[in-house]
Design an enzyme around this catalytic site. Structure first.
Site, PDB file in Angstrom:
ATOM      1  N   TYR A 117       0.856  -1.197   0.000  1.00 55.78           N
ATOM      2  CA  TYR A 117       0.000   0.000   0.000  1.00 55.78           C
ATOM      3  C   TYR A 117       0.885   1.239   0.000  1.00 55.78           C
ATOM      4  CZ  TYR A 117      -4.281   2.627   1.378  1.00 55.78           C
ATOM      5  OH  TYR A 117      -5.367   3.478   1.428  1.00 55.78           O
ATOM      6  N   CYS A 118       0.674   2.135  -0.977  1.00 55.08           N
ATOM      7  CA  CYS A 118       1.359   3.424  -1.028  1.00 55.08           C
ATOM      8  C   CYS A 118       2.879   3.227  -1.050  1.00 55.08           C
ATOM      9  CB  CYS A 118       0.903   4.298   0.137  1.00 55.08           C
ATOM     10  SG  CYS A 118       1.439   6.025   0.045  1.00 55.08           S
ATOM     11  N   VAL A 119       3.623   3.832  -0.115  1.00 51.76           N
ATOM     12  CA  VAL A 119       5.079   3.725  -0.143  1.00 51.76           C
ATOM     13  C   VAL A 119       5.547   2.291   0.055  1.00 51.76           C
ATOM     14  CG1 VAL A 119       5.480   6.098   0.588  1.00 51.76           C
ATOM     15  CG2 VAL A 119       5.255   4.314   2.313  1.00 51.76           C
ATOM     16  N   GLY A 143       4.035  -0.159  -1.303  1.00 49.06           N
ATOM     17  CA  GLY A 143       3.902  -0.707  -2.641  1.00 49.06           C
ATOM     18  C   GLY A 143       5.101  -0.354  -3.498  1.00 49.06           C
ATOM     19  N   PHE A 181      -1.735  -1.110  -3.969  1.00 47.70           N
ATOM     20  CA  PHE A 181      -2.754  -0.124  -3.638  1.00 47.70           C
ATOM     21  C   PHE A 181      -2.130   1.263  -3.771  1.00 47.70           C
ATOM     22  CE2 PHE A 181      -5.051  -3.037  -0.308  1.00 47.70           C
ATOM     23  CZ  PHE A 181      -5.476  -3.860  -1.333  1.00 47.70           C
TER      24      PHE A 181
END
Length: 582
Positions: A315-317, A319, A344
């Protein structure tokens, strides 16, 4: 002979609203005539030098536009019922800051509102028309101007907000006293409050999905969740949340919890809960998050469950880091440790990373370095940064409601999470901003390495599910789309309705939003959208079907599939200790 006493001076009559409107209109038209005469002289006289910002043609044109719009505003003010008067812009009419009827029913406040919106439009338009700025400079100036203009809104000041005035009269000023208490409390803790701080408690009414911490390292705790089905999919799932936030954004109330939902779908779910940084983590780098974090967690799960591979979500960083992890595993000939990867709102190419690029110039990085003297960056600074990206909603809305109106805070689990900050290792955080956001090195093959292994995203052939949020202001959808240009394996891109959080945390039972898919390969996000099929509701069911398509073999939910019953015993109950550590 004494002169008779002169009569006492009579008080000046108070002008009526109609008188004020008439004479203000006269003055406004007089100013317009003078301005137009002056502009005509400037345009027609060769003796008048061109002074940038004063007498150049574009400035003249902007001034004329402003006065033209001002006269239209006065026309609406003087004759609101006149059908011949041009109505206000739809965007102005829908502005949530001024949604209450009091801003329109009273002509004075209606004029204040519309005057502010007119000025705001012209100031921001002026930034777009400035010459001599490169795109990065223009974007920084546009961002700064927007925040200044939003701070100037009449809704933010008690004397120009009709709701605050009415509330002050109604309560005898008690609203201002309550608001002062709220403001002083926020100043003491150094952070804006968005919700009732006592309404939620981790492990009590949020982050309550049953499970156990089965491993604890100086960097993270590994949580395994208890199965709710008799059989589970053989390949387990490990979730890597961003270390800039608490993991329980994916485990809010039971109705919103992605973790609970995934467990109920028959997945054996593991969650990495990152430790909030302190001075002992001053030397932590990206290598640690990849090697000692993600790769180590993957290997631990494979060993505990005796499986060859895992499904992974970043998710986000996290990811972004998962992309690097996959590249490292591919370079080492170990790509088969991850059967599928889901991203994500994650970015690897930061050329289109949006407004966060305003925070990565040398001056901003120097400030971050200065406030990270103990080897870590206090999470309050990151919280302020993200709030500034949506200042109207996340700053000034609360200044008005909680400081000026004196309203009590409304319980909201998502905003509780938003204010539950984590500290970041400063060495790694600065490196992340320089190497990725500023210099965009991750997409340059071999420019970065992990423990001596060069990163080349082109070598990633792991099947990938890439989710982006249509209104995401942190990871813009076009920036997330760039993942599809750098990976070499099969990919499915899904564009979800809403933004960085609500676009992800959208349980099927809520029946909210929509998502778009396109089975035809597309070269750009615009091409994808042009041929996309819209599906109402949550994209989660689409995702679980995609996961099952990469291996739907089932095994009994017993033995090591039960937290603490395998090779690693329970350390403590979920949600663990790190999520509660400041």
């Amino acid at each position: 002979m004494a002169e008779p006493d002169s009569p006492p001076p009579q008080p000046l009559p108070i002008p009526s609203l109609e008188d004020m409107q008439h004479w203000t209109c006269v003055m406004g038209r007089t100013q317009q005539m003078m301005l137009e005469a002056g502009l005509q002289t400037i345009e027609e006289s060769p003796a008048v030098p061109i002074i940038p910002g004063f007498t150049d043609p574009r400035t003249i044109e902007r001034a004329r536009d402003f006065w033209t719009d001002s006269m239209k505003l006065w026309g609406r003010f003087l004759a609101p019922a006149d059908a011949s008067v041009e109505p206000e812009a739809p965007a102005h009419a829908k502005d949530k800051r001024f949604k209450d009827a009091a801003w329109r029913d009273n002509p004075v406040f209606d004029w204040i509102r519309q005057s502010y919106l007119l000025m705001s439009d012209h100031i921001q338009r002026g930034v777009d028309e400035l010459d001599g700025l490169d795109p990065a400079q223009r974007e920084k100036l546009r961002f700064a101007t927007r925040n200044i203009v939003e701070a100037m809104s009449p809704s933010n000041f008690p004397a120009t907000n009709p709701l605050v005035i009415a509330r002050t009269v109604e309560t005898g000023g008690e609203n201002l006293l309550s608001g002062m208490q709220h403001m002083l409390a926020d100043l003491t803790k150094g952070q804006l409050t968005h919700t009732d701080p006592n309404a939620f408690e981790v492990g009590r009414n949020i982050a309550t999905t049953p499970g156990k911490v089965i491993k604890r390292t100086p960097l993270y705790e590994l949580i395994q969740y208890s199965p709710t089905t008799k059989e589970v999919i053989e390949t387990p799932l490990v979730i890597f949340p961003p270390w800039i936030n608490r993991f329980y954004i994916l485990d809010l109330t039971a109705e919103k919890s992605f973790i609970k939902w995934a467990v109920d779908q028959g997945l054996t779910v593991f969650m990495v809960s990152w430790r909030s940084a302190d001075a002992s983590m001053k030397d932590v780098t990206w290598d640690d998050y990849v090697e000692a974090g993600q790769i180590a967690a993957i290997d631990t799960i494979r060993d505990v469950l005796k499986v060859d591979a895992v499904h992974a979500i970043g998710y986000c960083v996290a990811g972004t880091t998962l992309a690097a992890t996959l590249a490292v595993l591919a370079a080492r000939g170990q790509a088969d440790k991850v059967k599928s990867a889901t991203f994500f709102t994650a970015q690897v190419d930061f050329t289109r990373a949006g407004e966060l690029l305003n925070f990565v110039d040398d001056d901003q990085l120097k400030i971050i370095e200065q406030v990270s003297g103990d080897g870590y960056l206090n999470g309050r600074y990151m919280a302020l940064t993200f709030n500034l990206l949506r200042g109207r909603d996340l700053i000034w809305n609360y200044v008005t409601n909680n400081y000026l109106m004196g309203q009590d805070y409304v319980p909201f689990d998502l905003l509780h999470w938003n204010g539950d900050t984590t500290n970041l290792p400063s060495k790694w955080h600065l490196s992340y901003l320089r190497d990725l956001y500023r210099d965009n090195l991750l997409v340059q093959p071999g420019a970065l390495s992990i423990a001596g292994t060069p990163i080349d995203l082109r070598q990633v052939t792991t099947p990938s599910y890439i989710q982006a949020g249509r209104e995401d202001h942190i990871a813009p959808p076009d920036s997330v789309w760039q993942l599809t240009r750098h990976f070499g394996g099969p990919m499915k891109f899904v564009l979800a309705g809403s933004g960085h959080i609500a676009g992800v945390v959208n349980p099927p039972a809520a029946g909210k939003y929509q998502y778009w898919t396109n089975p035809v390969p597309a070269g750009t996000l615009a091409d994808f959208v042009a041929g996309a099929v819209e599906t109402k509701g949550s994209w989660w069911p689409d995702w679980i079907e995609w996961v099952r398509a990469h291996g739907d073999a089932m095994v009994p939910a017993k033995g090591a599939r039960v937290p603490g019953k395998g090779k690693l015993k329970s350390v403590c109950d979920a949600p663990g200790d790190y999520v509660k550590t400041r």
